[in-house]
Design a protein around this motif. Structure first.
Motif, PDB file in Angstrom:
ATOM      1  N   ILE A   1       0.842  -1.200   0.000  1.00 45.98           N
ATOM      2  CA  ILE A   1       0.000   0.000   0.000  1.00 45.98           C
ATOM      3  C   ILE A   1       0.875   1.248   0.000  1.00 45.98           C
ATOM      4  N   ALA A   2       1.924   1.244   0.824  1.00 39.43           N
ATOM      5  CA  ALA A   2       2.846   2.390   0.854  1.00 39.43           C
ATOM      6  C   ALA A   2       3.462   2.609  -0.518  1.00 39.43           C
ATOM      7  N   ARG A   3       3.855   1.530  -1.161  1.00 43.02           N
ATOM      8  CA  ARG A   3       4.450   1.628  -2.500  1.00 43.02           C
ATOM      9  C   ARG A   3       3.443   2.198  -3.499  1.00 43.02           C
ATOM     10  N   ALA A   4       2.186   1.763  -3.393  1.00 51.52           N
ATOM     11  CA  ALA A   4       1.152   2.261  -4.298  1.00 51.52           C
ATOM     12  C   ALA A   4       0.881   3.745  -4.089  1.00 51.52           C
ATOM     13  N   LEU A   5       1.082   4.214  -2.849  1.00 52.39           N
ATOM     14  CA  LEU A   5       0.808   5.621  -2.522  1.00 52.39           C
ATOM     15  C   LEU A   5       2.012   6.534  -2.733  1.00 52.39           C
ATOM     16  N   MET A   6       3.170   5.967  -3.006  1.00 56.28           N
ATOM     17  CA  MET A   6       4.424   6.713  -2.988  1.00 56.28           C
ATOM     18  C   MET A   6       4.399   7.938  -3.907  1.00 56.28           C
TER      19      MET A   6
END
Length: 226
Positions: free
Chosen positions: A155-160
């Motif tokens: 999720i963090a990667r998708a939001l980066m």
């Protein structure tokens, strides 16, 4: 209310044993900023095709996709790649983390691909890891993380790169009930707090109360059921 993801009259067919089969038939969808929409349907109903078209991974045979107000219909391969990198955050059934990169490095790679400057990238990484409760795991490799932690890194990667649209494909499939609820709760919160449009394909009925709308893919179209 602004719609950050719009699908207008989407049609898609493919050939199956010499027979032309229609998977999506004049499908329409508008997802507002701050909204999490669940899409359900039986296997073979076209959910993966729908998500691939919504994410500019597959060209429909007919219709138009608009991401953050911009049509993707007339874009070349490089333009589509840039749109996916900057406007869309993908979260898959498996976290698909790179095994030889630590948590922080997973996010740094996305920042580099998006040409984000180092200072802004460092601030964004710190912000996301704090928000998702992963700061203490920033130096861990994927094989040292729990299933829930791996999905939070995804999720963090998708939001980066601060995308306008979040697309999730069965994000709870490999998680137990508690972790699955946590992941979807997080998606809903991110959509609402950051003004993103989020769509989640799922079979998991336990997470439906966390969604703003539940749609069913039937006969090539999306039907809302209360």
């Amino acid at each position: 209310m602004r719609h950050r993801l719009i699908l207008n009259n989407i049609t898609h067919t493919f050939e199956d044993g010499g027979i032309q089969r229609t998977v999506l038939n004049n499908l329409n969808l508008q997802v507002s900023e701050g909204e999490l929409v669940a899409v359900m349907g039986p296997s073979g109903s076209g959910k993966s095709t729908f998500l691939s078209i919504a994410g500019a991974l597959l060209d429909p045979k007919g219709g138009e996709v608009l991401l953050d107000g911009e049509s993707v219909s007339d874009k070349n391969k490089q333009e589509l790649s840039d749109i996916r990198l900057h406007k869309i955050g993908f979260i898959f059934q498996s976290a698909n983390l790179i095994p030889y990169l630590k948590v922080e490095e997973q996010l740094t790679l996305v920042a580099k691909l998006g040409n984000m400057n180092k200072r802004k990238a460092a601030e964004r990484i710190r912000e996301l890891l704090d928000m998702l409760g992963l700061n203490h795991r920033r130096s861990a490799y994927p094989d040292k993380l729990s299933g829930g932690e791996r999905q939070r890194v995804a999720i963090a990667r998708a939001l980066m790169n601060d995308p306008a649209v979040l697309l999730a494909d069965e994000p709870t499939a490999s998680l137990d009930a508690s972790r699955g609820m946590d992941v979807v709760r997080m998606l809903a919160e991110e959509a609402r707090e950051l003004g993103k449009s989020a769509v989640m394909v799922t079979h998991d009925e336990r997470v439906l109360p966390l969604c703003d709308r539940v749609l069913y893919l039937e006969n090539g179209g999306l039907i809302e059921r209360k």
